[in-house]
Every structure is written in C-alpha cells, then in structure tokens.
Enzyme design. Structure first.
Site, PDB file in Angstrom:
ATOM      1  N   ASN A   1       0.859  -1.191   0.000  1.00 38.49           N
ATOM      2  CA  ASN A   1       0.000   0.000   0.000  1.00 38.49           C
ATOM      3  C   ASN A   1       0.891   1.235   0.000  1.00 38.49           C
ATOM      4  OD1 ASN A   1      -1.809   2.039   0.509  1.00 38.49           O
ATOM      5  ND2 ASN A   1      -2.262   1.419   2.616  1.00 38.49           N
TER       6      ASN A   1
ATOM      7  N   LYS B   1       0.003   4.228  -0.240  1.00 36.51           N
ATOM      8  CA  LYS B   1      -0.711   5.386   0.329  1.00 36.51           C
ATOM      9  C   LYS B   1      -0.580   6.579  -0.632  1.00 36.51           C
ATOM     10  CE  LYS B   1       0.450   3.521   4.796  1.00 36.51           C
ATOM     11  NZ  LYS B   1       0.263   3.628   6.226  1.00 36.51           N
TER      12      LYS B   1
ATOM     13  N   HIS C   1      -9.315   0.404   5.700  1.00 31.35           N
ATOM     14  CA  HIS C   1      -7.972   0.730   6.219  1.00 31.35           C
ATOM     15  C   HIS C   1      -8.094   1.736   7.357  1.00 31.35           C
ATOM     16  CE1 HIS C   1      -3.909   2.370   6.439  1.00 31.35           C
ATOM     17  NE2 HIS C   1      -3.521   1.220   5.917  1.00 31.35           N
TER      18      HIS C   1
ATOM     19  N   GLU D   1      -6.534   4.339   8.120  1.00 32.85           N
ATOM     20  CA  GLU D   1      -6.489   5.769   7.766  1.00 32.85           C
ATOM     21  C   GLU D   1      -7.835   6.226   7.203  1.00 32.85           C
ATOM     22  OE1 GLU D   1      -2.876   5.457   5.480  1.00 32.85           O
ATOM     23  OE2 GLU D   1      -1.887   4.917   7.354  1.00 32.85           O
TER      24      GLU D   1
ATOM     25  N   GLU E   1      -4.663  -5.318  11.157  1.00 41.02           N
ATOM     26  CA  GLU E   1      -3.689  -4.238  11.251  1.00 41.02           C
ATOM     27  C   GLU E   1      -3.937  -3.428  12.525  1.00 41.02           C
ATOM     28  OE1 GLU E   1      -1.903  -3.001   7.342  1.00 41.02           O
ATOM     29  OE2 GLU E   1      -3.818  -2.005   7.378  1.00 41.02           O
TER      30      GLU E   1
ATOM     31  N   GLY F   1       2.734   2.372  10.550  1.00 37.94           N
ATOM     32  CA  GLY F   1       3.604   3.524  10.308  1.00 37.94           C
ATOM     33  C   GLY F   1       4.367   4.004  11.530  1.00 37.94           C
TER      34      GLY F   1
ATOM     35  N   SER G   1       3.965  -1.943  10.288  1.00 38.76           N
ATOM     36  CA  SER G   1       5.423  -1.825  10.382  1.00 38.76           C
ATOM     37  C   SER G   1       6.156  -3.111  10.036  1.00 38.76           C
ATOM     38  CB  SER G   1       5.828  -1.297  11.769  1.00 38.76           C
ATOM     39  OG  SER G   1       5.316   0.003  11.957  1.00 38.76           O
TER      40      SER G   1
HETATM   41  C1  PEP Z   1      -0.518   0.046   6.079  1.00 36.03           C
HETATM   42  O1  PEP Z   1      -0.568   1.143   5.536  1.00 36.03           O
HETATM   43  O2  PEP Z   1      -1.460  -0.747   5.928  1.00 36.03           O
HETATM   44  C2  PEP Z   1       0.650  -0.306   6.869  1.00 36.03           C
HETATM   45  C3  PEP Z   1       0.653  -1.459   7.481  1.00 36.03           C
HETATM   46  O3  PEP Z   1       1.668   0.612   6.926  1.00 36.03           O
HETATM   47  P1  PEP Z   1       3.152   0.363   7.539  1.00 36.03           P
HETATM   48  O4  PEP Z   1       3.663  -0.934   6.952  1.00 36.03           O
HETATM   49  O5  PEP Z   1       3.935   1.540   7.106  1.00 36.03           O
HETATM   50  O6  PEP Z   1       2.995   0.256   9.021  1.00 36.03           O
END
Ligand code: PEP
Length: 255
Positions: free
Chosen positions: A9, A11, A95, A97, A166, A172, A212
C-alpha cells in the site's frame, strides 16, 4: 493450503517519476515469482501506468486503495469499484487511515465492500484496534464489531475476500506487533469468521498481518499458523525491501 498474499500500500506517496521505476523494479524483481500472491496498490493516478507496466502475465497484481460505494454519479473526486474493472483486481477497504482520518464507519465499510464485490473485484478488508482499545482490553470486542459491521447482511463469506489484521498502533510507527500477539489476533479473527460463516469458510480465508512490517521482522510473523502474508505500507516503497518481504513470506510457507 492457503496461498499467502502480500500487499503493498503506497498510500499517497510517489510522483509519477518515482512510481514508474518502482513498478518496473517490482515487475522485474518478481518475474516468475510464485511463492505468494503479490498485490501492489499505487495511488489512483498511477493505476493506468501500473496496468501498462504490469502486463497480464506479471506476478504482480494491481489493487486500489479506496473506492466509493456507488458505481457512478455526482461524487466529485471519487472513483468507483466498477470503474476499476479491467485495471485493478483487488480493492482495499476499511484501512485504519480511512476509518480514523476520514471518519469512515463500519456501515461505510459494509457499503464499500458490497460495491467491490458487485464489481467483481477482490476485497482486502482491514480491521484493527487502536492503542487505547488494546490497553483497555477491548481488542476482540473491536475486531468483532468491525467484522460484524463489514459483513452486516451477508449470508456467506465472500470467497475472494482477504482480511488484513492491522493494529492501528503498529501502522507507520515502527512498533510491529510481536509474532505471538499478531498470531493471537489473527486466530481470533479466524474464529469470529468461523462463528459467523462456518469452519470451512474460515479455514480457507487468508488473513494478513499489517503494521510496520519490514524485511527484518517478516520471517517470524510469516511462520505463524494463522498469518497468511502481510499488508505493507512504508516498506512497499522500497522495491528491494518489498521483494525481500515477498520472498521471506514464500520461504516461511515452505519451511
Ligand atoms: C498500512 O498502511 O497498511 C501499513 C501497514 O503501513 P506500515 O507498513 O507503514 O505500518
């Protein structure tokens, strides 16, 4: 045997000049790769470029980060799942966000999920608790609420769906969930799905961990029995790191 699936992703990152070489690096670096399904989710303006670079026989599939729930209409700035048919195969929904920055509710997730399925795309449904929810012991309650909300009115589990667990506090932040905590939550998601849709559907369901993930921490996560791949944000912008994650996931399954 569930085939693991890795999502990247991006973003709202990359200029077009950055996106093109990244797509080419993924296509070339994963040429012939079949140890896991790989889905790249570039920003919407680069989806056409992605479709051009990743031709039909590429090992890398295309996903979209967001869709509106209506197929067409007066929704300035939005894109529908129906419009992505022929360009994207997968669509991300729920997601954190979208939920926390844009205020999307479980009812919105339900509407979007239906539109993705109606268009014939494959949904990747993200669920996960915030840090405060985890600290107050509400993790499973939140996961249950998000799953019930997403699947409101569904009689069967869609066969093409992937769920991404998640934890919001891990996205992030560099604070990856421990393999044990990630496994426990993914197992809980699977058993909630089993309660709702039956053991057979739940055992075929692919559940990703996201939060992450890096090339250094993925191996210990990927060997967990209820983790079937990863949803990757930051590290998906680095082709070497993302390809290493894909290979580690494939390796873990063959271990
Ligand atoms: C995500 O955007 O779904 C995500 C897991 O981001 P990151 O790997 O940067 O934590």
């Amino acid at each position: 045997m569930r085939i693991p699936i890795v999502g990247g992703n991006w973003k709202m990152n990359t200029t077009r000049a950055e996106a093109l070489p990244l797509l080419v690096a993924l296509r070339d670096g994963l040429d012939g790769f079949d140890g896991a399904e790989v889905v790249v989710m570039p920003p919407a303006p680069w989806l056409g470029d992605a479709a051009n670079v990743l031709e039909e026989d590429s090992a890398v599939h295309i996903g979209v980060q967001n869709v509106h729930w209506e197929p067409r209409g007066a929704f300035t700035g939005e894109q529908s799942a129906a419009m992505l048919v022929g360009t994207a195969e997968y669509a991300l929904v729920g997601h954190s966000e979208r939920r926390h920055v844009f205020g999307e509710s479980d009812a919105d997730v339900n509407r979007k999920l239906r539109s993705i399925l109606d268009a014939g795309l494959r949904p990747i449904l993200a669920v996960g608790e915030t840090e405060a929810e985890r600290d107050t012991g509400a993790t499973y309650e939140v996961l249950r609420r998000q799953l019930e909300g997403a699947f409101a009115g569904f009689t069967d589990l869609p066969t093409t769906i992937v769920i991404a667990y998640e934890p919001v506090w891990a996205i992030g932040t560099g604070r990856t969930a421990t393999p044990e905590a990630a496994q426990e939550a993914c197992a809980a998601v699977r058993s909630m799905v089993a309660e709702r849709f039956g053991a057979e559907a739940a055992s075929a369901l692919r559940i990703q961990y996201g939060g992450s993930v890096t090339a250094d921490n993925i191996a210990a996560l990927a060997v967990q029995p209820d983790i079937d791949g990863a949803l990757v944000g930051g590290a998906s912008l680095n082709p070497e790191a993302f390809i290493a994650i894909c290979r580690a996931i494939a390796q873990a399954r063959h271990a």
